[in-house]
Structure formats: structure tokens, C-alpha cells
Design a protein around this motif. Structure first.
Motif, PDB file in Angstrom:
ATOM      1  N   LYS A  86      47.741  69.320  51.326  1.00  0.00           N
ATOM      2  CA  LYS A  86      48.224  68.621  52.519  1.00  0.00           C
ATOM      3  C   LYS A  86      48.569  67.185  52.154  1.00  0.00           C
ATOM      4  N   ASN A  87      49.464  66.629  52.927  1.00  0.00           N
ATOM      5  CA  ASN A  87      49.889  65.243  52.751  1.00  0.00           C
ATOM      6  C   ASN A  87      50.357  64.966  51.321  1.00  0.00           C
ATOM      7  N   GLU A  99      52.615  63.602  48.420  1.00  0.00           N
ATOM      8  CA  GLU A  99      53.442  62.413  48.284  1.00  0.00           C
ATOM      9  C   GLU A  99      53.660  62.136  46.805  1.00  0.00           C
ATOM     10  N   ARG A 128      57.134  65.823  53.146  1.00  0.00           N
ATOM     11  CA  ARG A 128      56.604  65.765  54.514  1.00  0.00           C
ATOM     12  C   ARG A 128      57.058  66.976  55.323  1.00  0.00           C
ATOM     13  N   ASP A 137      54.901  69.806  54.404  1.00  0.00           N
ATOM     14  CA  ASP A 137      53.609  69.687  55.095  1.00  0.00           C
ATOM     15  C   ASP A 137      53.707  70.241  56.506  1.00  0.00           C
ATOM     16  N   LYS A 138      54.777  69.910  57.217  1.00  0.00           N
ATOM     17  CA  LYS A 138      54.954  70.399  58.590  1.00  0.00           C
ATOM     18  C   LYS A 138      55.106  71.913  58.609  1.00  0.00           C
ATOM     19  N   ASN A 156      59.993  62.332  49.142  1.00  0.00           N
ATOM     20  CA  ASN A 156      58.844  62.270  50.040  1.00  0.00           C
ATOM     21  C   ASN A 156      59.173  62.819  51.424  1.00  0.00           C
ATOM     22  N   GLU A 157      60.410  62.670  51.876  1.00  0.00           N
ATOM     23  CA  GLU A 157      60.814  63.276  53.151  1.00  0.00           C
ATOM     24  C   GLU A 157      60.755  64.801  53.052  1.00  0.00           C
ATOM     25  N   ASP A 193      62.277  58.133  48.358  1.00  0.00           N
ATOM     26  CA  ASP A 193      62.259  58.327  49.814  1.00  0.00           C
ATOM     27  C   ASP A 193      62.715  59.731  50.185  1.00  0.00           C
TER      28      ASP A 193
END
Length: 105
Positions: free
Chosen positions: A3-4, A6, A40, A43-44, A36-37, A33
Motif C-alpha cells: 500500500k502507498n 511511491e 497512486r 493503490d486505489k 507516482n500518479e 510525478d
């Protein structure tokens, strides 16, 4: 489950080096950037409930028709190899990709 997730600059530099991708220093933040997007978003997606979703099954009856796999003699090998910039017998000689510049072959 991770999770999370990065990525930091050092890890990005390592991935780019291993991938043999040259990236100017001024582009690092933009790529970081974007990566990392994407992480993320992953993760969702892991938060979605997928237990009740049936697995994908391939319907063989609806699969496209396939040709018979029969060996065919090809006489173009010598002409093809003659175009090689560097040749080693019946093989193409190519530069090593994985080695770093400071390693010897």
C-alpha cells in the motif's frame, strides 16, 4: 498487499540505469510525478472489491481460426546474415545490453 507505493529520485535513477534509458536531470521531476500518479492509481485499484468478480474465461469455440503449423524451408538465411554489421559464424554479434560502462565484457 503493498500500500502507498511511491518512487523516489534514487529509485527512478536506478530503474532508468537498468533500463538503459537516458533522461536529462531536468526531466526527472516530471517523470517522477507521472510514475507516482500511476502508483497512486494502482493503490486505489487495490481497494476495489474483486472477490465476487468471476475470472475471465476464453471461449475456445469463438476463438479465431488458426492456421496449421507446418515447417517451411526458408532459403534466405545467408542473404539475411550477409547484411549483419558484425557477424560471428551463423550468428549476429550484438553489443551487451545489461553490462554497465565500467564493467568489462
Amino acid at each position: 498487499m503493498i500500500k502507498n507505493m511511491e518512487m523516489d529520485r534514487e529509485r527512478l535513477r536506478e530503474v532508468l540505469t537498468l533500463s538503459r534509458i537516458g533522461l536529462p536531470e531536468e526531466k526527472y521531476q516530471e517523470v517522477l510525478d507521472r510514475v507516482n500518479e500511476i502508483l497512486r492509481m494502482c493503490d486505489k485499484m487495490q481497494e476495489l472489491a474483486g472477490e465476487d468478480v468471476p475470472p475471465f474465461e476464453w471461449d475456445v469455440k469463438k476463438a479465431p481460426a488458426r492456421r496449421r503449423d507446418e515447417p517451411v524451408k526458408w532459403d534466405g538465411r545467408d542473404a539475411f546474415l550477409a547484411q549483419a554489421p558484425v557477424r560471428d559464424g551463423d550468428f549476429f554479434r550484438v553489443p551487451r545490453i545489461i553490462a554497465l560502462e565500467d564493467e568489462e565484457e
